[in-house]
Scaffold this motif. Sequence first.
Motif: not given
Length: 555
Positions: A174-190
């Motif tokens: 879902s769009a909300a899950e994609k947004a949450a996934t983006d945040e987690r991905t960026m935090a994990q990548s950092l």
Amino acid sequence: MQTPLWKRLLIWAVVAAGLLYAMPNAFYSRVEKHNDATAAIEKAAGAATPAQEADVALWPNWLPSGLVNLGLDLRGGAHLLAEVQVADVYADRIDILWPEARDSLRQARDAVGNVRRLDAPPGELKIKISNPDGMAKAVEIVRGLAQPVTTLTGVGQSSLEVSAEGDTITIQLSAAEKAATDERTMAQSLEIVRRRIDEAGTREPTIQRQGADRILIQVPGIGTAAELKSLIGTTARLTFNPVVGRASNANADPGSPRNVVLPERGRPGSFLIIERTPVVGGEDLVDAQPAFDQNGGPAVNFRFNPAGARAFGDYTANNIGSPFAIVLDNEVVSAPTIQSHIAGGSGIITGNFTVEESTELAVLLRSGALPAKLNFLEERTIGPELGQDSIDAGRVAAIIGMVAVSALMIACYGLFGVFATVALAINMALIFAVLSIIGGTLTLPGIAGIVLTIGMAVDANVLVYERIREELRVQKGPARAIEIGYERAMSAIIDANLTTMITALVLFFMGAGPVRGFAITLAIGIVTSVFTALLVTRQLIEIWYGWRRPKTIVV
């Protein structure tokens, strides 16, 4: 005009501590070698080479050894701007969902019939059922696999969007899950980029998020941007996949859309067909260390967390005699045959490694797998020579500023100008002492902040001295004029510096990179300037007045 003894002792104790902690920066290269050698010896559990012992002896252990870290523009190093391919994570999430959806639908086979996965664009899962009459039941089962979105903006929303058309179910995030996934991905990548750079022992790297999907990476002291890319550019994605068979070339038919053909490491022309869906992923790894196999070749020992150990143990127990592939970044590094049940969640990766490659692989695996690929949009290398030029230019600017300000103060205020000049030198030492203690990083804008502080530092002295002049004009005695001058100038000094401090804090919290470096030195300089102007210069004047007892003074 008498300061209490305890206050005088405290003021001079702060000055003495500041000079002591600033002193290592006057012997920067010697102290840096001492610190590097000490850290290396500690890492080696006390074992030291003769060269390391010589470096340790360059600086006494009983003296402070903290240094002001030099930023990229002063030390030289590498600069990268990376874009995280966050959309790639969507496809991985959907791929992982397929086995769970398949098993859940098979449990309702009487209603939905047989299930089969169809080809679909990345990020989508299409499942075909043989009994279209059971579509409502199938959709209900698949929707039951969804989880609530765990972000504040996604409260109450589902992680999956499920739709049906004919005999086919389409599933995507879902769009909300994609947004949450983006945040987690960026935090994990950092975090993973930071771990990998820290593992390499670099000093004070700058790793910051920029915009929605970009990461700024600046590492002082590293050779080139290519060297930095080799350290963080690989995803180091380790998976353990079932082996279906062998292939003659990279373009061979894998036999199923759910299979893939991958090359074997160190064996040109050899390819394996493996299942795309892994048994265990690298995210379940908790440790990886360089080692040697039974033949003395470089290898990597690894250990799983409890969940990974359980999945790995169950698979090996049920597939004794079958090969499985250890896949690293779309390359099979090893494909052993399962000889027995592997319990405990630990194992060894063997391949045609060199010692350096096995050590680097262990670092990458230990720091974690990047969740998505990084595209490098900008890369730049700053040579140490350019950094040294910046240091020299900053030093010249600071010296010229101090000489000019000191000459003006002495010309305007005579002996009191000398006291202000001494306090200015102490102020500079205190700034470097504070930066050394907090582990701050000095950049070229930071030097600009110090040079600006030199001009600001004497402002408070000017206010005090002008107030003293006014009191002398109305026939006040020297001691009383000095005391009133400090008392009545204090409020104006604090107000002026408080507004500048607010500006520095706004720059620090709202700015990034060079702007924050400027704000840090400016804020520290404000505090030390007020301390030296109101307390140190007064102590110098009191010492002089108590010694000479003049009937009149000229300010």
